[in-house]
Design a protein around this motif. Structure first.
Motif, PDB file in Angstrom:
ATOM      1  N   ASN A   2       0.798  -1.226   0.000  1.00 26.50           N
ATOM      2  CA  ASN A   2       0.000   0.000   0.000  1.00 26.50           C
ATOM      3  C   ASN A   2       0.829   1.274   0.000  1.00 26.50           C
ATOM      4  O   ASN A   2       0.316   2.331  -0.315  1.00 26.50           O
ATOM      5  CB  ASN A   2      -0.955   0.019   1.196  1.00 26.50           C
ATOM      6  CG  ASN A   2      -2.068  -0.995   1.027  1.00 26.50           C
ATOM      7  OD1 ASN A   2      -2.315  -1.458  -0.065  1.00 26.50           O
ATOM      8  ND2 ASN A   2      -2.716  -1.330   2.106  1.00 26.50           N
ATOM      9  N   ASN A   3       2.103   1.164   0.376  1.00 25.86           N
ATOM     10  CA  ASN A   3       2.927   2.371   0.412  1.00 25.86           C
ATOM     11  C   ASN A   3       3.713   2.591  -0.885  1.00 25.86           C
ATOM     12  O   ASN A   3       4.461   3.548  -0.982  1.00 25.86           O
ATOM     13  CB  ASN A   3       3.868   2.343   1.616  1.00 25.86           C
ATOM     14  CG  ASN A   3       4.775   1.121   1.611  1.00 25.86           C
ATOM     15  OD1 ASN A   3       4.606   0.225   0.805  1.00 25.86           O
ATOM     16  ND2 ASN A   3       5.710   1.083   2.529  1.00 25.86           N
ATOM     17  N   LEU A   4       3.503   1.748  -1.882  1.00 23.25           N
ATOM     18  CA  LEU A   4       4.166   1.933  -3.170  1.00 23.25           C
ATOM     19  C   LEU A   4       3.412   2.972  -3.992  1.00 23.25           C
ATOM     20  O   LEU A   4       2.185   3.044  -3.940  1.00 23.25           O
ATOM     21  CB  LEU A   4       4.207   0.616  -3.955  1.00 23.25           C
ATOM     22  CG  LEU A   4       5.135  -0.474  -3.449  1.00 23.25           C
ATOM     23  CD1 LEU A   4       4.942  -1.738  -4.278  1.00 23.25           C
ATOM     24  CD2 LEU A   4       6.575  -0.019  -3.495  1.00 23.25           C
ATOM     25  N   PRO A   5       4.144   3.756  -4.779  1.00 21.78           N
ATOM     26  CA  PRO A   5       3.477   4.708  -5.676  1.00 21.78           C
ATOM     27  C   PRO A   5       2.675   3.980  -6.755  1.00 21.78           C
ATOM     28  O   PRO A   5       2.958   2.839  -7.104  1.00 21.78           O
ATOM     29  CB  PRO A   5       4.624   5.503  -6.295  1.00 21.78           C
ATOM     30  CG  PRO A   5       5.855   5.130  -5.552  1.00 21.78           C
ATOM     31  CD  PRO A   5       5.594   3.866  -4.830  1.00 21.78           C
ATOM     32  N   CYS A   6       1.709   4.658  -7.279  1.00 22.27           N
ATOM     33  CA  CYS A   6       0.815   4.091  -8.293  1.00 22.27           C
ATOM     34  C   CYS A   6       1.587   3.512  -9.480  1.00 22.27           C
ATOM     35  O   CYS A   6       1.297   2.398  -9.924  1.00 22.27           O
ATOM     36  CB  CYS A   6      -0.169   5.164  -8.752  1.00 22.27           C
ATOM     37  SG  CYS A   6      -1.333   4.583  -9.997  1.00 22.27           S
ATOM     38  N   ASP A   7       2.559   4.240  -9.999  1.00 22.98           N
ATOM     39  CA  ASP A   7       3.324   3.755 -11.159  1.00 22.98           C
ATOM     40  C   ASP A   7       4.022   2.438 -10.864  1.00 22.98           C
ATOM     41  O   ASP A   7       4.068   1.552 -11.718  1.00 22.98           O
ATOM     42  CB  ASP A   7       4.362   4.794 -11.606  1.00 22.98           C
ATOM     43  CG  ASP A   7       3.731   6.017 -12.246  1.00 22.98           C
ATOM     44  OD1 ASP A   7       2.548   5.943 -12.625  1.00 22.98           O
ATOM     45  OD2 ASP A   7       4.422   7.038 -12.360  1.00 22.98           O
ATOM     46  N   ASP A   8       4.568   2.312  -9.651  1.00 19.69           N
ATOM     47  CA  ASP A   8       5.230   1.065  -9.271  1.00 19.69           C
ATOM     48  C   ASP A   8       4.223  -0.077  -9.157  1.00 19.69           C
ATOM     49  O   ASP A   8       4.510  -1.213  -9.546  1.00 19.69           O
ATOM     50  CB  ASP A   8       5.986   1.239  -7.956  1.00 19.69           C
ATOM     51  CG  ASP A   8       7.210   2.127  -8.095  1.00 19.69           C
ATOM     52  OD1 ASP A   8       7.653   2.376  -9.243  1.00 19.69           O
ATOM     53  OD2 ASP A   8       7.734   2.586  -7.056  1.00 19.69           O
ATOM     54  N   LEU A   9       3.057   0.222  -8.630  1.00 16.21           N
ATOM     55  CA  LEU A   9       2.017  -0.804  -8.516  1.00 16.21           C
ATOM     56  C   LEU A   9       1.547  -1.263  -9.888  1.00 16.21           C
ATOM     57  O   LEU A   9       1.323  -2.465 -10.107  1.00 16.21           O
ATOM     58  CB  LEU A   9       0.848  -0.279  -7.685  1.00 16.21           C
ATOM     59  CG  LEU A   9       1.119  -0.131  -6.192  1.00 16.21           C
ATOM     60  CD1 LEU A   9       0.008   0.675  -5.522  1.00 16.21           C
ATOM     61  CD2 LEU A   9       1.263  -1.497  -5.531  1.00 16.21           C
ATOM     62  N   ILE A  10       1.410  -0.336 -10.814  1.00 14.37           N
ATOM     63  CA  ILE A  10       1.013  -0.706 -12.178  1.00 14.37           C
ATOM     64  C   ILE A  10       2.076  -1.621 -12.792  1.00 14.37           C
ATOM     65  O   ILE A  10       1.754  -2.661 -13.385  1.00 14.37           O
ATOM     66  CB  ILE A  10       0.797   0.538 -13.059  1.00 14.37           C
ATOM     67  CG1 ILE A  10      -0.404   1.348 -12.572  1.00 14.37           C
ATOM     68  CG2 ILE A  10       0.614   0.147 -14.530  1.00 14.37           C
ATOM     69  CD1 ILE A  10      -0.548   2.715 -13.228  1.00 14.37           C
ATOM     70  N   ALA A  30      -5.871  -3.698  -8.215  1.00  9.40           N
ATOM     71  CA  ALA A  30      -6.815  -3.070  -7.280  1.00  9.40           C
ATOM     72  C   ALA A  30      -6.095  -2.085  -6.359  1.00  9.40           C
ATOM     73  O   ALA A  30      -6.596  -0.986  -6.096  1.00  9.40           O
ATOM     74  CB  ALA A  30      -7.542  -4.129  -6.467  1.00  9.40           C
ATOM     75  N   ALA A  31      -4.911  -2.457  -5.898  1.00 12.76           N
ATOM     76  CA  ALA A  31      -4.125  -1.548  -5.051  1.00 12.76           C
ATOM     77  C   ALA A  31      -3.701  -0.316  -5.845  1.00 12.76           C
ATOM     78  O   ALA A  31      -3.741   0.810  -5.331  1.00 12.76           O
ATOM     79  CB  ALA A  31      -2.895  -2.279  -4.497  1.00 12.76           C
ATOM     80  N   ALA A  32      -3.321  -0.521  -7.089  1.00 14.89           N
ATOM     81  CA  ALA A  32      -2.930   0.608  -7.951  1.00 14.89           C
ATOM     82  C   ALA A  32      -4.113   1.537  -8.179  1.00 14.89           C
ATOM     83  O   ALA A  32      -3.960   2.764  -8.155  1.00 14.89           O
ATOM     84  CB  ALA A  32      -2.388   0.093  -9.287  1.00 14.89           C
ATOM     85  N   LEU A  33      -5.282   0.957  -8.376  1.00 13.35           N
ATOM     86  CA  LEU A  33      -6.485   1.764  -8.584  1.00 13.35           C
ATOM     87  C   LEU A  33      -6.786   2.618  -7.352  1.00 13.35           C
ATOM     88  O   LEU A  33      -7.145   3.788  -7.469  1.00 13.35           O
ATOM     89  CB  LEU A  33      -7.664   0.853  -8.914  1.00 13.35           C
ATOM     90  CG  LEU A  33      -8.857   1.462  -9.614  1.00 13.35           C
ATOM     91  CD1 LEU A  33      -8.458   2.210 -10.871  1.00 13.35           C
ATOM     92  CD2 LEU A  33      -9.869   0.383  -9.939  1.00 13.35           C
ATOM     93  N   SER A  34      -6.579   2.060  -6.182  1.00 11.99           N
ATOM     94  CA  SER A  34      -6.778   2.820  -4.940  1.00 11.99           C
ATOM     95  C   SER A  34      -5.755   3.942  -4.790  1.00 11.99           C
ATOM     96  O   SER A  34      -6.052   4.985  -4.216  1.00 11.99           O
ATOM     97  CB  SER A  34      -6.677   1.892  -3.723  1.00 11.99           C
ATOM     98  OG  SER A  34      -7.741   0.985  -3.725  1.00 11.99           O
ATOM     99  N   ALA A  35      -4.553   3.702  -5.296  1.00 17.34           N
ATOM    100  CA  ALA A  35      -3.478   4.692  -5.174  1.00 17.34           C
ATOM    101  C   ALA A  35      -3.513   5.742  -6.282  1.00 17.34           C
ATOM    102  O   ALA A  35      -2.877   6.790  -6.163  1.00 17.34           O
ATOM    103  CB  ALA A  35      -2.118   3.989  -5.190  1.00 17.34           C
ATOM    104  N   ALA A  36      -4.262   5.466  -7.333  1.00 16.78           N
ATOM    105  CA  ALA A  36      -4.287   6.367  -8.503  1.00 16.78           C
ATOM    106  C   ALA A  36      -4.937   7.696  -8.144  1.00 16.78           C
ATOM    107  O   ALA A  36      -5.968   7.746  -7.490  1.00 16.78           O
ATOM    108  CB  ALA A  36      -5.034   5.714  -9.654  1.00 16.78           C
ATOM    109  N   ARG A  37      -4.301   8.774  -8.581  1.00 18.29           N
ATOM    110  CA  ARG A  37      -4.815  10.116  -8.322  1.00 18.29           C
ATOM    111  C   ARG A  37      -5.270  10.822  -9.597  1.00 18.29           C
ATOM    112  O   ARG A  37      -5.926  11.840  -9.538  1.00 18.29           O
ATOM    113  CB  ARG A  37      -3.736  10.969  -7.634  1.00 18.29           C
ATOM    114  CG  ARG A  37      -3.274  10.436  -6.310  1.00 18.29           C
ATOM    115  CD  ARG A  37      -4.377  10.588  -5.260  1.00 18.29           C
ATOM    116  NE  ARG A  37      -3.990   9.936  -4.018  1.00 18.29           N
ATOM    117  CZ  ARG A  37      -4.554   8.825  -3.557  1.00 18.29           C
ATOM    118  NH1 ARG A  37      -5.526   8.251  -4.215  1.00 18.29           N
ATOM    119  NH2 ARG A  37      -4.151   8.289  -2.437  1.00 18.29           N
TER     120      ARG A  37
END
Length: 115
Positions: A2-10, A30-37
């Motif tokens: 959960n503490n990874l940036p969106c780009d890294d999660l993608i 799903a985690a990336a979607l939650s982190a996406a801004r």
């Protein structure tokens, strides 16, 4: 995770997906979607997730992604075409298939640049 940036999660989700680790890919998308801004990041994630779900023949879940993509990408025909095929082939809802086909044509005509 959960503490990874969106780009890294993608990137991680795509890596899992490429390795055929569908379950991990889906959780990471799903985690990336939650982190996406940003809308573009959300669209990228949903495009990848929809492709994963389509490969798994999870049509209803993929259709939910395509539905959201029509809002995030108002000038893209791709999610509209996917929804038309989904409604024709899987739901046998020909009225919805026709409506999405007409919407895809409308978007395509809007995107045409006159020279």
């Amino acid at each position: 995770m959960n503490n990874l940036p969106c780009d890294d999660l993608i990137s991680l989700a795509r890596w899992y997906d490429g390795l055929g680790k569908s379950e991990q890919a889906e959780v990471t998308y799903a985690a990336a979607l939650s982190a996406a801004r940003h809308g573009r990041d959300k669209a990228t994630i949903l495009e990848c997730l929809a492709a994963l779900l389509k490969r798994q023949e999870r049509w209803h879940d993929a259709a939910a992604c395509w539905q959201t993509l029509t809002e995030l990408l108002p000038t893209s025909t791709d999610p509209r075409i996917e929804l038309a095929k989904y409604h024709e082939w899987h739901n046998r809802d020909f009225e919805q298939a026709r409506a999405w086909t007409h919407d895809a044509i409308r978007v395509a005509n809007t995107n045409v640049v006159a020279y």
